[in-house]
Motif scaffolding. Structure first.
Motif, PDB file in Angstrom:
ATOM      1  N   LEU A 125     -14.204 -12.198  60.828  1.00  0.00           N
ATOM      2  CA  LEU A 125     -14.929 -11.804  59.624  1.00  0.00           C
ATOM      3  C   LEU A 125     -16.301 -12.478  59.596  1.00  0.00           C
ATOM      4  N   LYS A 126     -17.359 -11.671  59.444  1.00  0.00           N
ATOM      5  CA  LYS A 126     -18.722 -12.208  59.381  1.00  0.00           C
ATOM      6  C   LYS A 126     -19.352 -12.020  58.000  1.00  0.00           C
ATOM      7  N   HIS A 127     -19.014 -10.939  57.300  1.00  0.00           N
ATOM      8  CA  HIS A 127     -19.574 -10.689  55.970  1.00  0.00           C
ATOM      9  C   HIS A 127     -18.508 -10.053  55.093  1.00  0.00           C
ATOM     10  N   PRO A 139      -6.970 -11.457  53.154  1.00  0.00           N
ATOM     11  CA  PRO A 139      -5.822 -12.269  53.591  1.00  0.00           C
ATOM     12  C   PRO A 139      -6.115 -13.145  54.799  1.00  0.00           C
ATOM     13  N   THR A 140      -6.984 -12.693  55.663  1.00  0.00           N
ATOM     14  CA  THR A 140      -7.286 -13.452  56.878  1.00  0.00           C
ATOM     15  C   THR A 140      -8.715 -13.197  57.307  1.00  0.00           C
ATOM     16  N   SER A 141      -9.312 -14.179  57.922  1.00  0.00           N
ATOM     17  CA  SER A 141     -10.689 -14.040  58.413  1.00  0.00           C
ATOM     18  C   SER A 141     -10.730 -13.770  59.914  1.00  0.00           C
ATOM     19  N   GLU A 142      -9.564 -13.730  60.553  1.00  0.00           N
ATOM     20  CA  GLU A 142      -9.509 -13.476  61.994  1.00  0.00           C
ATOM     21  C   GLU A 142      -8.293 -12.624  62.308  1.00  0.00           C
ATOM     22  N   ARG A 143      -8.498 -11.616  63.164  1.00  0.00           N
ATOM     23  CA  ARG A 143      -7.419 -10.696  63.499  1.00  0.00           C
ATOM     24  C   ARG A 143      -7.332 -10.540  65.012  1.00  0.00           C
ATOM     25  N   GLN A 144      -6.103 -10.581  65.532  1.00  0.00           N
ATOM     26  CA  GLN A 144      -5.885 -10.273  66.932  1.00  0.00           C
ATOM     27  C   GLN A 144      -5.883  -8.754  67.088  1.00  0.00           C
ATOM     28  N   LEU A 145      -6.725  -8.241  67.976  1.00  0.00           N
ATOM     29  CA  LEU A 145      -6.912  -6.803  68.086  1.00  0.00           C
ATOM     30  C   LEU A 145      -5.609  -6.080  68.413  1.00  0.00           C
ATOM     31  N   LEU A 146      -4.758  -6.699  69.238  1.00  0.00           N
ATOM     32  CA  LEU A 146      -3.503  -6.047  69.612  1.00  0.00           C
ATOM     33  C   LEU A 146      -2.578  -5.857  68.415  1.00  0.00           C
ATOM     34  N   MET A 147      -2.736  -6.693  67.375  1.00  0.00           N
ATOM     35  CA  MET A 147      -1.882  -6.609  66.195  1.00  0.00           C
ATOM     36  C   MET A 147      -2.552  -5.849  65.051  1.00  0.00           C
ATOM     37  N   ALA A 148      -3.851  -5.606  65.135  1.00  0.00           N
ATOM     38  CA  ALA A 148      -4.601  -4.962  64.052  1.00  0.00           C
ATOM     39  C   ALA A 148      -4.605  -3.451  64.278  1.00  0.00           C
ATOM     40  N   ASP A 149      -3.557  -2.762  63.788  1.00  0.00           N
ATOM     41  CA  ASP A 149      -3.385  -1.334  64.079  1.00  0.00           C
ATOM     42  C   ASP A 149      -4.548  -0.492  63.567  1.00  0.00           C
ATOM     43  N   PHE A 150      -4.996  -0.740  62.335  1.00  0.00           N
ATOM     44  CA  PHE A 150      -6.032   0.101  61.742  1.00  0.00           C
ATOM     45  C   PHE A 150      -7.396  -0.142  62.403  1.00  0.00           C
ATOM     46  N   ASP A 151      -7.707  -1.391  62.698  1.00  0.00           N
ATOM     47  CA  ASP A 151      -8.960  -1.678  63.411  1.00  0.00           C
ATOM     48  C   ASP A 151      -8.954  -1.029  64.789  1.00  0.00           C
ATOM     49  N   ARG A 152      -7.813  -1.140  65.465  1.00  0.00           N
ATOM     50  CA  ARG A 152      -7.720  -0.559  66.803  1.00  0.00           C
ATOM     51  C   ARG A 152      -7.862   0.964  66.759  1.00  0.00           C
ATOM     52  N   GLN A 153      -7.245   1.602  65.748  1.00  0.00           N
ATOM     53  CA  GLN A 153      -7.372   3.047  65.609  1.00  0.00           C
ATOM     54  C   GLN A 153      -8.811   3.448  65.316  1.00  0.00           C
ATOM     55  N   ALA A 154      -9.491   2.666  64.460  1.00  0.00           N
ATOM     56  CA  ALA A 154     -10.885   2.973  64.154  1.00  0.00           C
ATOM     57  C   ALA A 154     -11.774   2.833  65.393  1.00  0.00           C
ATOM     58  N   LEU A 155     -11.543   1.797  66.191  1.00  0.00           N
ATOM     59  CA  LEU A 155     -12.347   1.598  67.401  1.00  0.00           C
ATOM     60  C   LEU A 155     -12.124   2.735  68.401  1.00  0.00           C
ATOM     61  N   LEU A 156     -10.910   3.312  68.392  1.00  0.00           N
ATOM     62  CA  LEU A 156     -10.605   4.405  69.320  1.00  0.00           C
ATOM     63  C   LEU A 156     -11.044   5.766  68.779  1.00  0.00           C
ATOM     64  N   ASP A 157     -10.755   6.034  67.498  1.00  0.00           N
ATOM     65  CA  ASP A 157     -10.966   7.372  66.931  1.00  0.00           C
ATOM     66  C   ASP A 157     -12.197   7.471  66.034  1.00  0.00           C
ATOM     67  N   GLY A 158     -12.823   6.358  65.694  1.00  0.00           N
ATOM     68  CA  GLY A 158     -13.996   6.398  64.824  1.00  0.00           C
ATOM     69  C   GLY A 158     -13.722   5.876  63.437  1.00  0.00           C
ATOM     70  N   TRP A 159     -12.542   6.177  62.858  1.00  0.00           N
ATOM     71  CA  TRP A 159     -12.210   5.673  61.539  1.00  0.00           C
ATOM     72  C   TRP A 159     -10.708   5.751  61.297  1.00  0.00           C
ATOM     73  N   ALA A 160     -10.230   4.997  60.297  1.00  0.00           N
ATOM     74  CA  ALA A 160      -8.818   4.973  59.935  1.00  0.00           C
ATOM     75  C   ALA A 160      -8.706   4.587  58.462  1.00  0.00           C
ATOM     76  N   VAL A 161      -7.598   4.977  57.826  1.00  0.00           N
ATOM     77  CA  VAL A 161      -7.371   4.695  56.411  1.00  0.00           C
ATOM     78  C   VAL A 161      -6.084   3.897  56.274  1.00  0.00           C
ATOM     79  N   CYS A 162      -6.147   2.837  55.481  1.00  0.00           N
ATOM     80  CA  CYS A 162      -4.983   1.997  55.205  1.00  0.00           C
ATOM     81  C   CYS A 162      -4.668   2.054  53.712  1.00  0.00           C
ATOM     82  N   HIS A 163      -3.449   2.507  53.360  1.00  0.00           N
ATOM     83  CA  HIS A 163      -2.974   2.490  51.982  1.00  0.00           C
ATOM     84  C   HIS A 163      -1.876   1.445  51.845  1.00  0.00           C
ATOM     85  N   ARG A 164      -1.834   0.775  50.709  1.00  0.00           N
ATOM     86  CA  ARG A 164      -0.815  -0.255  50.499  1.00  0.00           C
ATOM     87  C   ARG A 164       0.538   0.425  50.214  1.00  0.00           C
TER      88      ARG A 164
END
Length: 536
Positions: A152-154, A164-189
């Motif tokens: 997290l930078k900003h 909840p956290t300022s650092e995420r492991q990419l292998l565990m961050a499903d939504f970030d990984r999907q966004a990096l692959l597909d362009g964007w992703a949506v997370c609902h609680r």
């Protein structure tokens, strides 16, 4: 050796070639520079060669010369050694090129955009996102150069809870990984796992990729308290802001993260095959010997050495060392010593089939010292302790070259094993002695580097060897892994949040009561280190 100079690569290779001594075979380095000094005349026929190049041109050529009386096994071993040295030299040459390129790119970035203005531009872009959309918060995560962690930078928001956290492991961050692959992703609680990515009072998060022409930079998150679908207008705005960030950071990423970026890029290039496993785990077949170790570097690479080698079913060789300095210079010294250790072990294996006389630690240490003196500069040295456990006789024969004293726990007694001489690499003529001691069933040996014993508390009090012994005694009846964990936990508690100041290594050996089993498998010298990964 100064790793930012091609000439030092040549000097290093020349020194290494002079140290190699195979019957009927000569290892030779021929410089590619016209101004290079002449070397001794060729003694034999070139039977193997490998060029060493960089983006600046030919550095030189490693050659293996074969004489008429050469023995084929020695020739093959010389070729294997030369091939390994050539690969290492190419890595170093690539490192030089990468560092120079990074310096040039960094200078261009600094001329184009200062760090302060980059921060202001990023924050202004995030504020614009909040004004132009109905989202209540926005966060930017930067992908580290290794591509493994998002940091997290900003984080700007309108009365939202912290992330909840300022650092995420990419292998565990499903939504970030999907966004990096597909362009964007949506997370609902909707699921408990979604709480890891959203602030406590947020029900919807939109994640968009941030990148540039060179690759991925990170992810941009937009948060809303409502459970809602993503509107096309808001998606286009967030994607536009992400593209703007990509353009800005494309010019300034080296400037913004220069220290970590350059250091990790350069050090990780050397870390590939030259570093010992971070976790050492070994149990012999009869379960009369178990070893567990942790080897942690202050930076991405370090100078601590920790190895366990099963010579045969009755002899187990252990070595722990600590090269002077930190990071890359220390790692290079450690790598040279580690390579020499395995070369000497292979030499012993081929020349001595009498396992009752496998290794004399004092003689072994003298050879290591001479090799290190010949290969390194005068300011580079290493502490080291090595020894052989003989299971049938329950003896440990060892030699200590200036390393922190190993600890022997036997019942309620604590014994500290003394040193036998100066550090390796100080003086070629140093003679070392060795000691042989008897051990009992359930005895424990603890080896460590000064990164453990010299760990400082907030009041500048050292952890010391007696702190290590006391921590080991708490779990003396447990496994070697439990003993190491006890020492590590209490060392961290002693530091109480103080920053690490050195590499840190612990190796605990627990001697069991079972007698050795008959020989049932081939020699294991080719598979010396049992890491946690290898046992899975």
């Amino acid at each position: 050796m100064n790793f930012l100079d091609h000439a030092t690569i040549e000097q290093w290779l020349v020194r290494l070639c002079r140290q190699v001594d195979f019957p009927g075979v000569e290892l030779r380095f021929e410089s590619g520079r016209e101004s290079a000094p002449s070397i001794t005349p060729m003694q034999g026929t070139i039977a193997w060669k490998s060029p060493i190049e960089s983006s600046m041109g030919l550095i030189g050529e490693l050659q293996v010369l074969l004489r008429d009386e050469a023995v084929r096994p020695h020739f093959l071993r010389a070729c294997e050694l030369a091939d390994g040295l050539a690969q290492m030299a190419r890595q170093y040459a690539g490192l030089v090129d990468t560092v120079y390129a990074m310096r040039a790119q960094g200078e261009r970035s600094r001329n184009a955009l200062g760090q302060a203005s980059v921060q202001e531009t990023v924050e202004a872009s995030l504020k614009s996102l909040l004004k132009l959309t109905s989202y209540r918060g926005v966060a930017f995560f930067f992908l580290d150069p290794a591509g493994a962690t998002l940091q997290l930078k900003h984080y700007l928001h309108r009365s939202l809870q912290p992330l909840p956290t300022s650092e995420r492991q990419l292998l565990m961050a499903d939504f970030d990984r999907q966004a990096l692959l597909d362009g964007w992703a949506v997370c609902h609680r909707r699921h408990p796992r979604d709480t890891s990515w959203l602030p406590e009072d947020v029900r919807t998060g939109l994640c968009v990729r941030v990148g540039n022409g060179e690759g991925l930079i990170g992810t941009l998150w937009a948060f809303d308290r409502r459970f809602r679908a993503v509107e096309d207008r808001d998606l286009h705005v967030v994607q536009s802001i992400a593209a703007q960030l990509g353009e800005v950071l494309d010019q300034a990423v080296v400037t913004l993260y220069s220290a970590n970026h350059r250091r990790m890029k350069t050090e990780l290039m050397l870390a590939s095959s030259t570093q010992p496993s971070k976790t050492i785990e070994f149990v012999n077949e009869s379960r009369s010997f178990s070893a567990y170790g942790l080897c942690r570097s202050q930076f991405d690479v370090g100078g601590d050495l920790c190895e366990v080698v099963e010579l045969d079913d009755d002899h187990i060789f252990t070595v722990v060392g600590d090269a002077s300095g930190n990071s890359i210079p220390a790692a290079m010294v450690m790598t040279a010593v580690r390579g020499a250790i395995y070369a000497l072990l292979e030499e012993v294996r081929e020349s001595n089939r009498d396992t009752s006389r496998w290794i004399e630690p004092a003689r072994f240490m003298r050879k290591l010292n001479r090799m290190l003196v010949g290969m390194t500069a005068s300011h580079q040295f290493m502490s080291c302790v090595c020894g052989v456990f003989q299971i049938s006789s329950r003896t440990f024969t060892y030699c200590n070259a200036g390393h922190p004293v190993p600890i022997h726990l036997s019942g309620t007694a604590i014994n500290y094993l003394p040193s036998h001489g100066l550090l390796l690499g100080v003086e070629e003529s140093i003679e070392y002695e060795q000691s042989t001691m008897q051990y009992a069933v359930d005895d424990v040996f603890v080896f460590y580097s000064d990164g453990i014993s010299e760990a400082l508390s907030q009041s500048n009090r050292l952890f010391r060897h007696d702190g290590i012994a006391a921590a080991a005694q708490l779990h003396q009846e447990g496994t070697s892994a439990e003993i190491v964990q006890s020492i590590w936990d209490r060392m961290l508690a002693h530091q109480a949040g103080q920053a690490e100041s050195d590499d840190a290594t612990i190796l605990a050996i627990k001697l069991g009561s079972k007698t050795p089993a008959p020989l049932k498998r081939p020699h294991l010298l080719g598979q010396p280190r049992r890491s946690a990964e290898a046992l899975q």
